[in-house]
Design a protein around this motif. Structure first.
Motif, PDB file in Angstrom:
ATOM      1  N   VAL A 114      58.496  39.878   5.272  1.00  0.00           N
ATOM      2  CA  VAL A 114      57.679  40.243   6.433  1.00  0.00           C
ATOM      3  C   VAL A 114      58.448  41.071   7.458  1.00  0.00           C
ATOM      4  N   GLU A 115      59.783  41.155   7.315  1.00  0.00           N
ATOM      5  CA  GLU A 115      60.607  41.907   8.264  1.00  0.00           C
ATOM      6  C   GLU A 115      61.881  42.359   7.575  1.00  0.00           C
ATOM      7  N   LEU A 116      62.334  43.561   7.915  1.00  0.00           N
ATOM      8  CA  LEU A 116      63.597  44.100   7.408  1.00  0.00           C
ATOM      9  C   LEU A 116      64.529  44.407   8.576  1.00  0.00           C
ATOM     10  N   ALA A 117      65.828  44.292   8.333  1.00  0.00           N
ATOM     11  CA  ALA A 117      66.850  44.724   9.291  1.00  0.00           C
ATOM     12  C   ALA A 117      68.001  45.299   8.475  1.00  0.00           C
ATOM     13  N   ALA A 118      68.402  46.514   8.802  1.00  0.00           N
ATOM     14  CA  ALA A 118      69.462  47.171   8.032  1.00  0.00           C
ATOM     15  C   ALA A 118      70.697  47.380   8.879  1.00  0.00           C
ATOM     16  N   GLY A 119      71.847  47.022   8.315  1.00  0.00           N
ATOM     17  CA  GLY A 119      73.138  47.331   8.910  1.00  0.00           C
ATOM     18  C   GLY A 119      73.658  48.608   8.277  1.00  0.00           C
ATOM     19  N   SER A 120      74.935  48.867   8.420  1.00  0.00           N
ATOM     20  CA  SER A 120      75.467  50.120   7.862  1.00  0.00           C
ATOM     21  C   SER A 120      75.558  50.067   6.341  1.00  0.00           C
ATOM     22  N   SER A 121      75.848  48.904   5.769  1.00  0.00           N
ATOM     23  CA  SER A 121      75.982  48.784   4.310  1.00  0.00           C
ATOM     24  C   SER A 121      75.348  47.517   3.770  1.00  0.00           C
ATOM     25  N   HIS A 122      74.448  46.912   4.532  1.00  0.00           N
ATOM     26  CA  HIS A 122      73.726  45.738   4.043  1.00  0.00           C
ATOM     27  C   HIS A 122      72.334  45.714   4.657  1.00  0.00           C
ATOM     28  N   VAL A 123      71.467  44.934   4.020  1.00  0.00           N
ATOM     29  CA  VAL A 123      70.090  44.814   4.483  1.00  0.00           C
ATOM     30  C   VAL A 123      69.672  43.348   4.424  1.00  0.00           C
ATOM     31  N   LEU A 124      68.853  42.953   5.392  1.00  0.00           N
ATOM     32  CA  LEU A 124      68.298  41.605   5.445  1.00  0.00           C
ATOM     33  C   LEU A 124      66.790  41.685   5.286  1.00  0.00           C
ATOM     34  N   GLY A 125      66.222  40.678   4.661  1.00  0.00           N
ATOM     35  CA  GLY A 125      64.782  40.554   4.572  1.00  0.00           C
ATOM     36  C   GLY A 125      64.371  39.157   4.992  1.00  0.00           C
ATOM     37  N   ARG A 126      63.459  39.069   5.955  1.00  0.00           N
ATOM     38  CA  ARG A 126      62.926  37.767   6.361  1.00  0.00           C
ATOM     39  C   ARG A 126      61.660  37.521   5.571  1.00  0.00           C
ATOM     40  N   LYS A 127      61.632  36.373   4.911  1.00  0.00           N
ATOM     41  CA  LYS A 127      60.482  36.014   4.089  1.00  0.00           C
ATOM     42  C   LYS A 127      59.445  35.264   4.926  1.00  0.00           C
ATOM     43  N   ALA A 128      58.222  35.235   4.416  1.00  0.00           N
ATOM     44  CA  ALA A 128      57.120  34.580   5.114  1.00  0.00           C
ATOM     45  C   ALA A 128      57.398  33.101   5.371  1.00  0.00           C
ATOM     46  N   ASP A 129      58.218  32.476   4.544  1.00  0.00           N
ATOM     47  CA  ASP A 129      58.520  31.058   4.721  1.00  0.00           C
ATOM     48  C   ASP A 129      59.673  30.806   5.692  1.00  0.00           C
ATOM     49  N   GLY A 130      60.213  31.865   6.328  1.00  0.00           N
ATOM     50  CA  GLY A 130      61.279  31.709   7.313  1.00  0.00           C
ATOM     51  C   GLY A 130      62.678  31.725   6.741  1.00  0.00           C
ATOM     52  N   THR A 131      62.823  31.933   5.447  1.00  0.00           N
ATOM     53  CA  THR A 131      64.152  32.076   4.861  1.00  0.00           C
ATOM     54  C   THR A 131      64.540  33.553   4.877  1.00  0.00           C
ATOM     55  N   VAL A 132      65.820  33.827   4.608  1.00  0.00           N
ATOM     56  CA  VAL A 132      66.327  35.192   4.676  1.00  0.00           C
ATOM     57  C   VAL A 132      67.079  35.520   3.392  1.00  0.00           C
ATOM     58  N   VAL A 133      66.872  36.740   2.901  1.00  0.00           N
ATOM     59  CA  VAL A 133      67.616  37.254   1.752  1.00  0.00           C
ATOM     60  C   VAL A 133      68.437  38.447   2.232  1.00  0.00           C
ATOM     61  N   ALA A 134      69.495  38.761   1.493  1.00  0.00           N
ATOM     62  CA  ALA A 134      70.365  39.866   1.886  1.00  0.00           C
ATOM     63  C   ALA A 134      70.928  40.551   0.649  1.00  0.00           C
ATOM     64  N   ALA A 135      71.276  41.821   0.828  1.00  0.00           N
ATOM     65  CA  ALA A 135      71.917  42.591  -0.238  1.00  0.00           C
ATOM     66  C   ALA A 135      72.900  43.549   0.417  1.00  0.00           C
ATOM     67  N   GLY A 136      73.969  43.844  -0.321  1.00  0.00           N
ATOM     68  CA  GLY A 136      74.907  44.846   0.164  1.00  0.00           C
ATOM     69  C   GLY A 136      76.303  44.319   0.418  1.00  0.00           C
ATOM     70  N   TYR A 137      77.021  45.055   1.244  1.00  0.00           N
ATOM     71  CA  TYR A 137      78.434  44.807   1.552  1.00  0.00           C
ATOM     72  C   TYR A 137      78.617  43.419   2.143  1.00  0.00           C
ATOM     73  N   ASN A 138      79.521  42.627   1.548  1.00  0.00           N
ATOM     74  CA  ASN A 138      79.698  41.257   2.002  1.00  0.00           C
ATOM     75  C   ASN A 138      81.148  40.884   2.260  1.00  0.00           C
ATOM     76  N   ALA A 139      82.069  41.823   2.297  1.00  0.00           N
ATOM     77  CA  ALA A 139      83.473  41.473   2.533  1.00  0.00           C
ATOM     78  C   ALA A 139      83.643  40.743   3.862  1.00  0.00           C
ATOM     79  N   SER A 140      82.790  41.041   4.827  1.00  0.00           N
ATOM     80  CA  SER A 140      82.869  40.382   6.135  1.00  0.00           C
ATOM     81  C   SER A 140      82.003  39.126   6.200  1.00  0.00           C
ATOM     82  N   GLY A 141      81.227  38.858   5.162  1.00  0.00           N
ATOM     83  CA  GLY A 141      80.343  37.695   5.153  1.00  0.00           C
ATOM     84  C   GLY A 141      78.964  37.957   5.720  1.00  0.00           C
ATOM     85  N   SER A 142      78.626  39.225   5.950  1.00  0.00           N
ATOM     86  CA  SER A 142      77.351  39.548   6.591  1.00  0.00           C
ATOM     87  C   SER A 142      76.123  39.221   5.745  1.00  0.00           C
ATOM     88  N   THR A 143      76.289  39.023   4.445  1.00  0.00           N
ATOM     89  CA  THR A 143      75.130  38.681   3.610  1.00  0.00           C
ATOM     90  C   THR A 143      75.087  37.190   3.257  1.00  0.00           C
TER      91      THR A 143
END
Length: 188
Positions: A32-61
């Protein structure tokens, strides 16, 4: 550049170089919502959970355990969220964001570049990162770019602060910006 599209059926499409897996979103659903960083993306699901893809060396996903989320934001190497209880969640590189989780019930949470701004319903701000706007008051909305922050004041005027230009104070010609209905920003 990487581009994301949220389709009406809750799936996501992406286009770009996919250097870190940031375009690996084809199996996402109920978004239901997207947020993009410089090398990662977040997706908020309808159930209130979050998925992520991309660069994770810093733990952002590392957001797999986030629940009851109502808003998401992504910075350069960080991810932030607000829960239905008003709690702020954080994942990734701190870079001055350490205190964000101590603030509750934000009216708005904005992340861009290496900065984060929290606005409360009373117009009080707390900023973390490269640009400090804690002294601003009567702010009703904030827009952030990687190098500047623009605040909408309750009287319809705007204020701006930036790190790359060194400019502080009222936005260039504030008279031309009175009663602005919307503003956006970018970086070149």
């Amino acid at each position: 550049d990487i581009y994301y599209g949220l389709k009406s059926n809750g799936t996501v499409v992406a286009s770009g170089p996919n250097l870190y897996g940031e375009c690996d979103v084809s199996d996402w659903s109920s978004i239901v919502e997207l947020a993009a960083g410089s090398s990662h993306v977040l997706g908020r699901k309808a159930d209130g959970t979050v998925v992520a893809a991309g660069y994770n060396a810093s733990g952002s996903t590392r957001v797999h355990n986030w629940k009851n989320v109502t808003d998401i934001e992504a910075g350069v190497y960080c991810s932030l969220a607000v829960t239905d209880a008003g709690e702020i969640l954080f994942a990734g590189q701190r870079d001055g964001h350490e205190g964000a989780a101590n603030w509750k019930n934000p009216q708005q949470l904005v992340a861009s570049g290496y900065q984060c701004v929290i606005i409360r319903s009373n117009g009080q701000l707390k900023s973390f990162g490269k640009t400090n706007v804690d002294h601003w008051s009567e702010i009703v909305h904030v827009v952030a770019t990687p190098s500047s922050i623009i605040g909408f004041k309750s009287d319809g005027s705007l204020v701006v602060s930036g790190v790359s230009t060194g400019f502080q104070g009222n936005i260039l010609d504030a008279a031309n910006w009175q009663n602005a209905a919307a503003v956006g920003g970018g970086e070149n």
